[in-house]
Design an enzyme around this catalytic site. Structure first.
Site, PDB file in Angstrom:
ATOM      1  N   HIS A  19       0.814  -1.176  -0.017  1.00  0.00           N
ATOM      2  CA  HIS A  19      -0.028  -0.057  -0.009  1.00  0.00           C
ATOM      3  C   HIS A  19       0.736   1.266   0.003  1.00  0.00           C
ATOM      4  O   HIS A  19       0.558   2.161  -0.735  1.00  0.00           O
ATOM      5  CB  HIS A  19      -0.553  -0.003   1.192  1.00  0.00           C
ATOM      6  N   GLU A  20       1.813   1.402   0.955  1.00  0.00           N
ATOM      7  CA  GLU A  20       2.764   2.531   1.064  1.00  0.00           C
ATOM      8  C   GLU A  20       3.570   2.642  -0.147  1.00  0.00           C
ATOM      9  O   GLU A  20       3.947   3.760  -0.774  1.00  0.00           O
ATOM     10  CB  GLU A  20       3.589   2.531   2.453  1.00  0.00           C
ATOM     11  N   HIS A  33       1.634   4.557  -2.829  1.00  0.00           N
ATOM     12  CA  HIS A  33       1.809   6.067  -2.569  1.00  0.00           C
ATOM     13  C   HIS A  33       3.004   6.481  -3.030  1.00  0.00           C
ATOM     14  O   HIS A  33       3.098   7.489  -3.614  1.00  0.00           O
ATOM     15  CB  HIS A  33       1.671   6.128  -1.115  1.00  0.00           C
ATOM     16  N   HIS A  75       3.635   6.572  -6.840  1.00  0.00           N
ATOM     17  CA  HIS A  75       2.777   7.816  -7.374  1.00  0.00           C
ATOM     18  C   HIS A  75       3.491   9.097  -7.064  1.00  0.00           C
ATOM     19  O   HIS A  75       3.539  10.054  -8.082  1.00  0.00           O
ATOM     20  CB  HIS A  75       1.404   7.759  -6.703  1.00  0.00           C
TER      21      HIS A  75
END
Length: 604
Positions: A394-395, A398, A401
């Site tokens: 998940h991180e 981020h 991105h």
């Protein structure tokens, strides 16, 4: 150092360097940070030379915008270094001082530039267009200036804007009161663990207790937590009413028809997107009722209670991953995103983007951070379990991105909107779920993973939409002149739970106080973005798995766009139209499909 080998929580200096982030890539030392701090501080008086002169010429406007970018870029590094050093050891007084000073300097900077937007908006539209035609280098800022022009009718005079900038710190009082009561002053009684031993209930341990195989522990933790929150119900009600009134005040001062529309305006998101989410989820509540009934069947209980929602439905499945094993697994799971994406991930991990393990004083939780010109750092508190593996993926979503945005966009457009912030992270989780399901041959593991994915839907789409509906209602009540007392808040919140979970669960009276403990209700219509982001990510992940390279290319292009366009337009470039209910419905169709698979496995 592997987590399993630890006998006690280590001090910061005891961690292996390779499992800590490398902040020297921002500043090599605190002395270098001090020099940068002084440089930003010394630059503040220079802002005055632009005041009152932006409308004189295209050159003046360009110079002011460039100066803002330059000083803000430096400030970003000063703030980022301070907050990361603070979070790696919150008990370190030196780091506390750095962070406090960085926050204060950031506020000074915002106040110094508070004249900028009102002055730009005072320039007539035709003259602004003349500036853009006359000065080629100013055209870089066209989207920024167009976006500001949207706010023209909602922006006040320079003096009024200066006053509002000063008021913002005062306006944070409801949130600060909630935070201090929730994090500093609130304490919970002891409860009894599985062995009957007295243990302290804390917010951090609460979900662990709700995942206990011992139902008595789950019930005791649930009732104890909400009875404690309930003791302060009038204080919570006063705080949340203050927050709602603050949002309405700023909306009305800026001439918006409602607080909701004021919040959505920043991202250029129409109200229909918010309403589509709630209406589409309402149309699919029968699938949530199905899930609740299936959970009741799996757990084999006569009555399913609210404290039974977090315990794994599939028992005796333990999926353990050391951090190095998790990295290897994530790289395999994200292989559909292509070689370049994987290579960048490997290089980032090797160059110490990630602060992996817990240490004494380290901030709890996980996040991705950084700023323009720095790596996209990740804070973890890794625990060698499946949840930590998903948190890592998940991180990293981020951070990738952020990496692409900062690499391919100039400073002014490097920061992407919060509306799209959860897309890249959640897409990674969706791909990981797919990968793990594809590779497992073990029936119980497969059931466990499906249950894990269903829980993502329950907590991110259904639950966050329920929160969004509650947030919409409390603002509408105050906008109509109604008061928000604890009784009204609790009654409406209880009824919402009954609507979202259906008749196969006992909606315990204590859940009526859940609104008292949700910090996101102080974030001004934030929670709906979790649900829309999850829906967009689910749809995009399906496209990537089905189409391959064309969908990957569109997605990588989306990551590179940063804030160079409005978030809905960026998602359309990736292949998702969030003005339509379709992506939400597609995501909920996958939820239904997963339910079908779990029911089939149960019958085998």
């Amino acid at each position: 150092m592997e987590r399993a080998k630890r006998k006690r929580l280590p001090k910061r200096e005891e961690l292996e360097e390779k499992y800590t982030w490398d902040l020297t890539r921002i500043f090599p030392s605190i002395e270098a940070w001090e020099d940068a701090f002084k440089e930003v501080k010394a630059s503040l008086p220079e802002v005055e030379k632009f005041k009152g002169r932006l409308g004189e010429s295209a050159g003046n406007l360009l110079a002011a915008l460039r100066f803002q970018d330059e000083i803000s870029n430096k400030m970003g590094k000063v703030y980022t270094y301070a907050h990361l050093k603070h979070d790696e050891d919150t008990g370190n007084s030196t780091f506390q001082d750095l962070y406090d000073r960085a926050v204060s300097l950031d506020i000074e900077l915002m106040s110094a530039f508070s004249f900028l937007i009102p002055e730009i908006l005072a320039i007539p539209g035709e003259r602004l267009e003349e500036f853009l035609q006359a000065e080629e280098e100013l055209r870089l800022y066209r989207h920024y200036l167009d976006d500001l022009s949207r706010r023209r009718t909602h922006t006040l005079s320079p003096n009024e804007e200066y006053i509002l900038a000063q008021v913002k710190e005062l306006a944070n009082s409801p949130s600060n009161i909630f935070s201090m009561l929730n994090n500093a002053d609130l304490t919970f009684p002891m409860i009894h663990d599985e062995e009957g031993e007295e243990v302290e209930l804390t917010k951090g341990r609460y979900i662990q207790f709700l995942q206990s195989k011992d139902r008595r522990v789950r019930e005791e933790a649930f009732k104890t937590l909400y009875e404690t929150y309930g003791k302060f119900k009038n204080t919570w009600a006063a705080a949340i009413q203050g927050e709602v009134k603050k949002n309405i005040f700023f909306a009305r001062v800026r001439k918006f028809p409602s607080a909701l529309e004021a919040s959505l305006h920043r991202d250029h998101v129409p109200k229909e997107v918010y309403e589509n989410l709630i209406e589409t989820v309402h149309r699919n509540l029968d699938q949530m009722y199905r899930y609740v009934a299936l959970r009741k069947k799996f757990l084999g209980v006569e009555e399913l209670h609210m404290y039974d929602l977090y315990v794994p439905m599939v028992k005796e499945v333990e999926m353990r991953y050391s951090f190095d094993e998790a990295v290897d697994t994530v790289l395999k799971g994200l292989a559909p995103l292509g070689e370049e994406y994987l290579h960048l991930l490997q290089e980032g991990i090797k160059s110490r983007w990630i602060d992996v393990y817990e240490n004494q004083g380290k901030r709890a939780g996980a996040y991705s951070s950084g700023t323009y010109g720095t790596p996209p750092y990740i804070l973890l508190n890794y625990q060698d379990d499946l949840e930590s593996l998903f948190t890592l993926s998940h991180e990293l979503g981020h951070s990738m991105h952020s990496y692409y945005s900062r690499k391919y966009q100039p400073y002014i457009y490097a920061r992407y909107s919060i509306f799209v912030a959860e897309v890249a992270s959640t897409l990674n989780e969706a791909l990981m779920n797919h990968y793990l399901l594809q590779r497992t041959k073990n029936k119980r593991e497969r059931m466990y993973l499906i249950n894990h994915h269903l829980e993502d839907f329950r907590t991110t789409v259904f639950r966050q939409t329920m929160f969004a509906e509650f947030e919409k209602w409390i603002h509408e009540q105050v906008e109509r002149g109604e008061a928000l007392n604890q009784e009204k808040l609790s009654r409406y919140y209880y009824d919402l739970n009954r609507k979202y979970f259906g008749d196969d669960i006992v909606v315990d009276r204590e859940i009526a106080y859940e609104w008292t403990r949700i910090p996101h209700f102080y974030y001004n219509f934030y929670v709906y973005k979790y649900a829309t982001g999850f829906s967009a990510a689910t749809t995009l992940s399906q496209m990537i798995l089905q189409e391959g390279k064309p969908a990957v290319d569109r997605y990588i292009q989306f990551l590179k766009m940063g804030g160079s366009d409005y978030p809905l337009n960026e998602l359309k470039e990736a292949g998702v139209d969030m003005t339509s209910p379709e992506p939400i419905q597609k995501a909920l169709d996958l939820f239904k499909n997963l339910l079908d698979q779990l029911e089939q496995l149960l019958e085998e």
